[in-house]
Design a protein around this motif. Structure first.
Motif, PDB file in Angstrom:
ATOM      1  N   ASN A   1      21.801  56.712  49.733  1.00 46.31           N
ATOM      2  CA  ASN A   1      20.680  55.947  49.684  1.00 46.31           C
ATOM      3  C   ASN A   1      19.332  56.503  48.710  1.00 46.31           C
ATOM      4  O   ASN A   1      19.010  57.552  48.819  1.00 46.31           O
ATOM      5  CB  ASN A   1      20.139  55.887  50.982  1.00 46.31           C
ATOM      6  N   LEU A   2      18.902  55.398  47.842  1.00 38.69           N
ATOM      7  CA  LEU A   2      18.050  56.014  46.909  1.00 38.69           C
ATOM      8  C   LEU A   2      16.739  55.214  47.198  1.00 38.69           C
ATOM      9  O   LEU A   2      16.748  53.821  47.583  1.00 38.69           O
ATOM     10  CB  LEU A   2      18.308  55.983  45.641  1.00 38.69           C
ATOM     11  N   MET A   3      15.384  55.563  46.795  1.00 37.25           N
ATOM     12  CA  MET A   3      14.350  54.809  47.298  1.00 37.25           C
ATOM     13  C   MET A   3      13.290  55.044  45.899  1.00 37.25           C
ATOM     14  O   MET A   3      13.165  56.142  45.520  1.00 37.25           O
ATOM     15  CB  MET A   3      13.378  55.152  48.187  1.00 37.25           C
ATOM     16  N   CYS A   4      13.011  53.906  45.095  1.00 36.26           N
ATOM     17  CA  CYS A   4      12.192  53.988  44.026  1.00 36.26           C
ATOM     18  C   CYS A   4      10.572  53.621  44.193  1.00 36.26           C
ATOM     19  O   CYS A   4      10.493  52.419  45.036  1.00 36.26           O
ATOM     20  CB  CYS A   4      12.781  53.116  42.918  1.00 36.26           C
ATOM     21  N   ILE A   5       9.821  54.654  44.122  1.00 35.13           N
ATOM     22  CA  ILE A   5       8.432  54.164  43.959  1.00 35.13           C
ATOM     23  C   ILE A   5       7.876  53.614  42.998  1.00 35.13           C
ATOM     24  O   ILE A   5       8.063  54.563  41.865  1.00 35.13           O
ATOM     25  CB  ILE A   5       7.623  55.219  44.640  1.00 35.13           C
ATOM     26  N   LEU A   6       7.449  52.509  42.859  1.00 34.75           N
ATOM     27  CA  LEU A   6       7.193  51.759  41.675  1.00 34.75           C
ATOM     28  C   LEU A   6       5.751  51.478  41.930  1.00 34.75           C
ATOM     29  O   LEU A   6       5.319  50.904  42.778  1.00 34.75           O
ATOM     30  CB  LEU A   6       7.915  50.411  41.524  1.00 34.75           C
ATOM     31  N   ARG A   7       5.152  51.313  40.550  1.00 35.36           N
ATOM     32  CA  ARG A   7       3.492  50.857  40.561  1.00 35.36           C
ATOM     33  C   ARG A   7       3.658  49.400  40.637  1.00 35.36           C
ATOM     34  O   ARG A   7       2.651  48.698  41.239  1.00 35.36           O
ATOM     35  CB  ARG A   7       2.896  51.252  39.288  1.00 35.36           C
ATOM     36  N   ASP A   8       4.525  48.611  39.997  1.00 34.30           N
ATOM     37  CA  ASP A   8       4.689  46.995  40.091  1.00 34.30           C
ATOM     38  C   ASP A   8       6.211  46.817  40.512  1.00 34.30           C
ATOM     39  O   ASP A   8       7.238  47.213  40.073  1.00 34.30           O
ATOM     40  CB  ASP A   8       4.393  46.773  38.716  1.00 34.30           C
ATOM     41  N   THR A   9       6.250  45.701  41.447  1.00 32.35           N
ATOM     42  CA  THR A   9       7.543  45.100  41.874  1.00 32.35           C
ATOM     43  C   THR A   9       7.649  44.050  41.385  1.00 32.35           C
ATOM     44  O   THR A   9       8.504  43.113  42.054  1.00 32.35           O
ATOM     45  CB  THR A   9       7.829  45.417  43.494  1.00 32.35           C
ATOM     46  N   SER A  10       7.077  43.479  40.328  1.00 34.23           N
ATOM     47  CA  SER A  10       7.230  42.038  40.043  1.00 34.23           C
ATOM     48  C   SER A  10       8.435  41.797  39.683  1.00 34.23           C
ATOM     49  O   SER A  10       9.232  42.695  39.146  1.00 34.23           O
ATOM     50  CB  SER A  10       6.059  41.694  38.947  1.00 34.23           C
ATOM     51  N   LEU A  11       8.888  40.584  39.295  1.00 33.45           N
ATOM     52  CA  LEU A  11      10.348  40.139  38.731  1.00 33.45           C
ATOM     53  C   LEU A  11      10.404  40.919  37.484  1.00 33.45           C
ATOM     54  O   LEU A  11      11.493  41.441  37.087  1.00 33.45           O
ATOM     55  CB  LEU A  11      10.285  38.808  38.670  1.00 33.45           C
ATOM     56  N   LYS A  12       9.408  40.778  36.695  1.00 34.77           N
ATOM     57  CA  LYS A  12       9.316  41.221  35.278  1.00 34.77           C
ATOM     58  C   LYS A  12       9.764  42.654  35.359  1.00 34.77           C
ATOM     59  O   LYS A  12      10.619  43.494  34.791  1.00 34.77           O
ATOM     60  CB  LYS A  12       8.432  41.186  34.402  1.00 34.77           C
ATOM     61  N   ALA A  13       9.326  43.647  36.285  1.00 30.89           N
ATOM     62  CA  ALA A  13       9.191  44.951  36.608  1.00 30.89           C
ATOM     63  C   ALA A  13      10.595  45.297  37.019  1.00 30.89           C
ATOM     64  O   ALA A  13      11.284  46.207  36.483  1.00 30.89           O
ATOM     65  CB  ALA A  13       8.119  45.543  37.236  1.00 30.89           C
TER      66      ALA A  13
END
Length: 159
Positions: free
Chosen positions: A44-56
């Motif tokens: 199990n992995l979790m990525c913390i992103l600044r942006d979760t838009s479709l493009k990102a």
């Protein structure tokens, strides 16, 4: 367990694909808690992103597809704000993650996460009621067929 170098390769790939959008990568669950079972457990992995838009998310696709090719489930992708706003909805899951995780890249967003301890009953009750409703549906379909009834009972028991 899946080799550490494979996990490290995922982190490298997701950082390369996502660039500065990737704030962190967290390993959580059985792989950290010590009850991982090869062939049964997920890494199990979790990525913390600044942006979760479709493009990102599209930019992370090559890393996710590579990880999927390793027979692993895609990582959870959240912003720090989404993680903080989810504490009242995923209290049990986040408490478990907070207790059993390892930072693979970036800061630790779980360390100081304030998880309300008074909402567990609601989540547990929801899950139990949902399971009861599903069990009743399957019992109706099984009717008096003893083999199907046994199948329903066996599938209802958690591993």
């Amino acid at each position: 367990m899946i080799p550490q170098d494979t996990i490290d390769e995922f982190v490298r790939r997701v950082r390369e694909a996502g660039g500065s959008n990737v704030e962190g990568v967290i390993l959580f669950g059985s792989a950290v808690a010590g009850d991982f079972h090869e062939g049964l457990s997920n890494v199990n992995l979790m990525c913390i992103l600044r942006d979760t838009s479709l493009k990102a998310l599209h930019a992370l696709s090559p890393a996710a597809k590579w990880w999927d090719g390793k027979k692993q489930t895609p990582p959870l992708c959240l912003t720090k704000q989404e993680l903080q706003r989810s504490t009242d909805v995923f209290t049990i899951e986040l408490l478990d993650m907070q207790q059993h995780h390892r930072v693979l890249f970036g800061d630790d967003p779980l360390k100081d996460l304030q998880i309300p301890m008074d909402l567990h009953r609601v989540q547990v009750e929801y899950e139990l009621r949902e399971k009861l409703i599903l069990l009743r549906q399957h019992l109706m379909l099984a009717d008096a067929n003893e083999a199907r009834l046994w199948e329903v009972v066996l599938r209802s028991v958690s591993s």
